[in-house]
Design an enzyme around this catalytic site. Structure first.
Site, PDB file in Angstrom:
ATOM      1  N   ARG A 277       0.860  -1.178   0.000  1.00 13.23           N
ATOM      2  CA  ARG A 277       0.000   0.000   0.000  1.00 13.23           C
ATOM      3  C   ARG A 277       0.899   1.231   0.000  1.00 13.23           C
ATOM      4  NH1 ARG A 277      -1.203   2.585   4.473  1.00 13.23           N
ATOM      5  NH2 ARG A 277      -1.133   0.770   5.849  1.00 13.23           N
ATOM      6  N   HIS A 281      -3.198   4.440   4.895  1.00 15.32           N
ATOM      7  CA  HIS A 281      -4.346   3.530   5.037  1.00 15.32           C
ATOM      8  C   HIS A 281      -5.616   4.176   4.505  1.00 15.32           C
ATOM      9  CE1 HIS A 281      -7.012   0.556   6.777  1.00 15.32           C
ATOM     10  NE2 HIS A 281      -7.657   1.501   7.422  1.00 15.32           N
ATOM     11  N   TYR A 290       4.619   4.956  11.153  1.00 10.88           N
ATOM     12  CA  TYR A 290       4.953   3.540  11.310  1.00 10.88           C
ATOM     13  C   TYR A 290       5.783   2.963  10.150  1.00 10.88           C
ATOM     14  CZ  TYR A 290       0.645   3.232   8.495  1.00 10.88           C
ATOM     15  OH  TYR A 290      -0.327   3.404   7.535  1.00 10.88           O
TER      16      TYR A 290
END
Length: 387
Positions: A277, A281, A290
């Protein structure tokens, strides 16, 4: 029943005991179910030479359109035209291949990130985004397009896919269900229940796990200790396949084989597509908390659009004119989507109560009457009068 005398492995000093009776033996040889050690690839290998040029060009056109669809939808969130958008940038090969392997009568069961798969299946892009806009219920007729409603709860679409596939098998219908889920969804109980029932019933269903590395901010290593997510298939008694999720031809090949297997009555398959990805998100996520830029850039070098474009140009199947034509078609789609999404929707608040139950409950009728009374009262207020 006579017990076997073959001793099992015991701790030091423990008295030996016999193994269980022969009924314990596995009902299925696990070896054929195991996935390959490395993800299956086509692009950049000798197998690419045998791929159908027409299929490659169609995949390429859909990938280019899909990339532009993702960037346009992301822009719409910044303009306030979408409440939220879970981008599938970087995962377009999985989305497009999933749509193209479906026969007309088959069903697609998408997650919230799979609007592109629905659009590649033939769904109107505006209808695909209606739910994420917050305008209406699903936004489209699932029966018309054979695309189940976009599923925001994780993995809840998987048991539904199994149920539909099992019902089709009982009725003798030539239908296969293709269910999409992310790596985070494989940690849900619905994933276990769906795979267990699918294997026991030999339901004509294919599960495609798009392993994009993260369940929001949780990396795969903190979700599962399995050798791969494809290995989980063996525990349920179905084949597991591991494929390079950025290789559109490889994903199409593996999914086609799994769909054919299901259609022949040989049961379900679990396919893990290893992808990434690239975007956050959703537009509400800060991915820099992260993961670092170096990781993202490493995956950009394995971009699904560029991989296929390079293969096609090196083989002489695609030239500069073809690249420009694909880009122009994608831009025209984005312009139509932008214009239509910028138009203010005409909404009826009473639609909140439509299609909730076939026969409205007393509570629903009471709520509808209360809202209707409030709307009538508001309509009768003088201009500037507080509501």
């Amino acid at each position: 029943m006579k017990k076997s005398s073959t001793p099992v492995q015991e701790p030091p000093g423990a008295a030996p005991r016999s193994t269980p009776p022969p009924a314990w033996q596995p009902r299925t040889d696990p070896a054929p179910l195991l996935p390959d050690a490395q993800p299956f690839r086509v692009l950049g290998t000798a197998a690419a030479a045998g791929a159908d040029p027409a299929l490659l060009l169609r995949l390429y056109a859909e990938l280019v359109r899909g990339r532009r669809y993702n960037t346009q939808a992301t822009a719409l969130t910044k303009q306030g035209r979408l409440a939220v958008y879970p981008s599938s940038t970087g995962q377009e090969a999985c989305e497009v291949a999933a749509a193209l392997v479906l026969a007309e009568q088959d069903w697609l069961f998408p997650s919230y990130r799979d609007t592109l798969a629905a659009v590649a299946r033939g769904l109107d892009p505006v209808q695909a985004l209606t739910l994420l806009r917050g305008d209406w219920h699903t936004g489209y007729d699932p029966y018309e397009h054979r695309v189940a409603p976009l599923s925001t709860p994780l993995a809840t679409q998987l048991p539904h896919a199994v149920g539909l596939a099992h019902a089709a098998r009982l009725k003798g219908d030539d239908v296969v269900a293709l269910a999409l889920v992310g790596d985070g969804g494989t940690s849900e109980g619905d994933f276990h229940e769906a795979l267990n029932f699918a294997a026991v019933w030999r339901a004509p269903v294919v599960f495609l796990v798009q392993n994009n590395g993260f369940a929001i901010s949780v990396p795969l290593a903190k979700q599962s200790a399995a050798p791969s997510l494809a290995h989980k298939a063996v525990g349920y008694g179905m084949p597991g396949r591991l494929v390079d999720g950025n290789d559109a031809v490889a994903v199409h090949t593996v999914l086609s084989e799994a769909m054919d297997r299901a259609r022949r009555g040989e049961g379900p398959t679990l396919v893990e597509a290893v992808t990434y990805r690239v975007d956050a998100h959703t537009n509400a996520d800060d991915a820099t908390r992260y993961r670092d830029d170096a990781e993202v850039e490493a995956w950009r070098a394995h971009d699904p659009v560029r991989l296929l474009e390079r293969e096609l140009t090196e083989r002489g199947v695609l030239d500069e004119d073809g690249i420009r034509d694909a880009a122009a078609a994608a831009e025209a789609m984005a312009a139509r989507l932008r214009d239509r999404m910028n138009a203010e929707p005409v909404l009826d608040p009473m639609d909140l109560f439509a299609h909730v139950y076939a026969e409205p409950t007393p509570q629903l009728r009471e709520q509808a009457a209360q809202l209707a009374a409030e709307l009538d009262a508001s309509a009768g207020e003088a201009p500037g009068e507080p509501r």
